[in-house]
Design an enzyme around this catalytic site. Sequence first.
Site, PDB file in Angstrom:
ATOM      1  CE1 TYR A  16     -34.652  -5.003 -19.161  1.00  0.00           C
ATOM      2  CE2 TYR A  16     -34.469  -2.979 -20.282  1.00  0.00           C
ATOM      3  CZ  TYR A  16     -34.407  -4.136 -20.844  1.00  0.00           C
ATOM      4  OH  TYR A  16     -34.556  -4.977 -21.359  1.00  0.00           O
TER       5      TYR A  16
ATOM      6  CB  SER B 214     -31.760  -2.522 -23.735  1.00  0.00           C
ATOM      7  OG  SER B 214     -32.837  -1.721 -23.132  1.00  0.00           O
TER       8      SER B 214
END
Length: 266
Positions: free
Chosen positions: A142, A129
């Site tokens: 995250y 990501s």
Amino acid sequence: MSKVILITGGSSGIGKSIGEYLKQHGFIVYGTSRSPEKYANHPFKIVGLDVKDVSSINNAVAEVIANEGQIDVLINNAGVGITGPIEEIPEAEIKNNFDTNLFGPINVIKAVLPQMRKQNSGLVLNITSIAGYMGLPYRGIYSASKGALELLTEAFRIELKDFNIYMANIAPGDFATNIAAGRYHEPLKKDSPYKKYGSVLKDIDDHVDNSGDPIAVAKTVLKVIDTKKPKTHYKVGDFMQKFSIVLKFLLPDKIYEKMLINHYKL
């Protein structure tokens, strides 16, 4: 002979988009799900795999090898989102996120490497990501799990260089998927000192809902598969999302931090 692709988390979202696109281009595609029986009419075959269960991983890899005799490309796509003030997120949820986003991919890689060495060829693509390049407020866990996978790939590439096995990261920005539905988010508490978390959470959800088609990630995956010697890092997203990584490396830390604060209105 068609290459055999194994995609973790291929039942929906980015994984499904990648699988459909690769199948259209002549690849033999296997996706995974913890509940494969739900996907009898899926565009490509789904096998049972839970990335938090090593036995499940080994059984799924063995099934693909038994069926096809090879695994040419592993795409580590399975992952979960998580939001909330780090102080308030339960330890169990933090561990679950790392088990899914980091330790799971490590164990799937370990499961396919013996077969790839036997073939003297292979490619592993880790879907990370853009958030993994920076510590984002209220997405810190995250960011950390995806950032760890980015660094892991850098080390793996050097360790695997003698076996004709390549590894690369593909880091998407925000894309219109159902990730928010499966994401853990720490509930908004009336007595929490982190009063601004609610507005950041809404901003995150709005970005996902109004983002681009995940086919862009699938096209990048095909490009990397067709590349003889892939690079380490690929980014997929709008201009500002990708440019934010450039700024991270160019700007002094405090100035970049201030930009994030202004962006999230913190």
